[in-house]
Design a protein around this motif. Structure first.
Motif, mmCIF file in Angstrom:
data_model
loop_
_atom_site.group_PDB
_atom_site.id
_atom_site.type_symbol
_atom_site.label_atom_id
_atom_site.label_comp_id
_atom_site.label_asym_id
_atom_site.label_seq_id
_atom_site.Cartn_x
_atom_site.Cartn_y
_atom_site.Cartn_z
ATOM 1 N N GLU A 122 0.634 -1.360 0.034
ATOM 2 C CA GLU A 122 0.156 -0.124 0.056
ATOM 3 C C GLU A 122 0.834 1.107 0.050
ATOM 4 O O GLU A 122 0.761 2.110 -0.809
ATOM 5 N N LEU A 123 1.837 1.237 0.664
ATOM 6 C CA LEU A 123 2.717 2.395 0.930
ATOM 7 C C LEU A 123 3.649 2.760 -0.286
ATOM 8 O O LEU A 123 3.685 3.956 -0.900
ATOM 9 N N CYS A 124 3.918 1.501 -0.920
ATOM 10 C CA CYS A 124 4.868 1.748 -1.969
ATOM 11 C C CYS A 124 4.091 2.221 -3.367
ATOM 12 O O CYS A 124 4.526 2.883 -4.006
ATOM 13 N N SER A 125 2.774 1.685 -3.428
ATOM 14 C CA SER A 125 2.051 2.184 -4.407
ATOM 15 C C SER A 125 1.751 3.728 -4.236
ATOM 16 O O SER A 125 1.304 4.104 -5.274
ATOM 17 N N LEU A 126 1.781 4.084 -3.054
ATOM 18 C CA LEU A 126 1.348 5.495 -2.862
ATOM 19 C C LEU A 126 2.361 6.388 -3.331
ATOM 20 O O LEU A 126 2.414 7.281 -3.763
ATOM 21 N N MET A 127 3.828 5.843 -3.050
ATOM 22 C CA MET A 127 4.913 6.559 -2.968
ATOM 23 C C MET A 127 5.779 6.472 -4.311
ATOM 24 O O MET A 127 6.715 7.087 -4.561
ATOM 25 N N TYR A 128 5.394 5.420 -5.023
ATOM 26 C CA TYR A 128 6.251 5.295 -6.373
ATOM 27 C C TYR A 128 5.534 5.370 -7.633
ATOM 28 O O TYR A 128 4.150 5.023 -7.647
ATOM 29 N N THR A 129 5.855 5.559 -8.734
ATOM 30 C CA THR A 129 5.242 5.446 -9.995
ATOM 31 C C THR A 129 5.713 4.207 -10.555
ATOM 32 O O THR A 129 6.357 3.403 -10.203
ATOM 33 N N ARG A 130 4.836 3.817 -11.713
ATOM 34 C CA ARG A 130 4.810 2.742 -12.384
ATOM 35 C C ARG A 130 6.190 2.283 -12.976
ATOM 36 O O ARG A 130 6.782 3.308 -13.445
ATOM 37 N N GLY A 131 6.616 1.187 -12.582
ATOM 38 C CA GLY A 131 7.858 0.575 -13.133
ATOM 39 C C GLY A 131 9.036 0.990 -12.115
ATOM 40 O O GLY A 131 10.199 0.493 -12.303
ATOM 41 N N ALA A 132 8.513 1.117 -11.039
ATOM 42 C CA ALA A 132 9.620 1.290 -9.663
ATOM 43 C C ALA A 132 9.998 -0.037 -9.332
ATOM 44 O O ALA A 132 9.313 -1.147 -9.458
ATOM 45 N N ALA A 133 11.244 0.010 -8.861
ATOM 46 C CA ALA A 133 11.864 -1.383 -8.325
ATOM 47 C C ALA A 133 11.279 -1.643 -7.408
ATOM 48 O O ALA A 133 10.686 -3.061 -6.942
ATOM 49 N N LEU A 134 10.377 -0.839 -6.278
ATOM 50 C CA LEU A 134 10.157 -1.614 -4.983
ATOM 51 C C LEU A 134 8.702 -1.728 -5.202
ATOM 52 O O LEU A 134 7.838 -2.030 -4.033
ATOM 53 N N LEU A 135 8.025 -1.570 -6.194
ATOM 54 C CA LEU A 135 6.342 -1.730 -6.361
ATOM 55 C C LEU A 135 6.277 -3.475 -6.426
ATOM 56 O O LEU A 135 5.382 -3.942 -6.315
ATOM 57 N N GLY A 136 7.419 -4.125 -6.935
ATOM 58 C CA GLY A 136 7.311 -5.805 -7.090
ATOM 59 C C GLY A 136 7.516 -6.362 -5.799
ATOM 60 O O GLY A 136 8.647 -5.962 -5.112
#
Length: 269
Positions: A140-154
């Motif tokens: 939830e936090l990563c989806s809020l703080m990062y844009t598409r393709g970010a390393a930490l979204l996966g």
């Protein structure tokens, strides 16, 4: 004309998207691999058993900061720009100890970059970097703080990051000593527990050396002051209480005072 060109457009865009996706994956792999190599280097340097200082940890911290900054949303709500330090600030909600670390880092650094580095130093000194990063980086936090393709979204990439950082929990770091980031943290407890901790700390140095014994007790005092900061509710009083503790502890003939006694002395001032 449109019906003829549309298939051509799809045939052109599809390979391009595939290439971009491969490039993004390669960039993420490069970031994770660089961090892993830096961690391996730090582990190798630690084989001598000596405490690791800033020079040994610089490359690793820089690699981790670069990973945290990968496709970070630096423009929030189209109104203001933010730094990955704002991601770390969410750790305040994890625990009281995590909140204390964020507070110390916030006061230590004069810029967001310095605050983020101070936070990393505190976690490395406490051997809690992997655990806190794992707890912090929720989907939830990563989806809020990062844009598409970010390393930490996966999730796979986040798990890999935590696995990479875990070996650091076995190493001894002494980072940011000049800024006061190496002081041991002590959880809040009874007054008797604090006295026993001070006695144990003082017992680690020669009893004939009153100055060293007082310094050991003062180190525990600082930890206890941080643990009780919320109870004081006033940073000026906290600092005064800490000075009172150290002054009383430095008297060779006296017992190390309790933090409550130091707090009372500070309030009387």
């Amino acid at each position: 004309f449109i019906s003829v060109c549309q298939p051509f457009r799809r045939s052109v865009n599809t390979p391009t998207a595939g290439v971009c996706g491969m490039q993004a994956t390669a960039a993420i792999e490069a970031l994770l691999s660089r961090l892993a190599a830096c961690v391996d280097d730090v582990v190798e340097r630690a084989r001598s058993g000596a405490e690791l200082r800033e020079g040994e940890a610089e490359g690793m911290c820089a690699a981790l900061e670069e990973l945290l900054a990968h496709r970070f949303k630096r423009r929030q709500f189209l109104l203001f720009s933010v730094h990955p330090w704002s991601l770390a600030e969410h750790a305040e909600a994890l625990s009281s100890a995590a909140a204390v670390r964020i507070g110390v880092a916030r006061q230590t650094g004069s810029t967001d970059s310095a605050r983020l580095r101070a936070w990393l130093y505190l976690l490395l000194n406490r051997r809690e970097l992997a655990a806190e990063v794992d707890a912090l980086l929720t989907p939830e936090l990563c989806s809020l703080m990062y844009t598409r393709g970010a390393a930490l979204l996966g999730s796979a990439e986040r798990d890999r990051l935590v696995r990479t950082l875990k070996p650091l929990a076995a190493l001894r770091f002494r980072l940011g000593a000049s800024a006061g980031l190496c002081l041991p943290e002590q959880p809040s407890g009874s007054l008797e527990d604090a006295r026993l901790s001070a006695a144990a700390c003082a017992a680690d140095v020669p009893t004939a050396d009153a100055a060293l014994a007082a310094a050991a007790a003062a180190a525990v005092a600082r930890a206890e002051a941080a643990a009780h900061a919320d109870d004081l509710g006033d940073s000026a009083v906290a600092r005064a209480a800490l000075l009172s503790y150290e002054t009383l502890a430095a008297e060779p003939a006296s017992e190390p005072p309790s933090y409550s006694e130091a707090q009372a002395a500070a309030l009387q001032r």
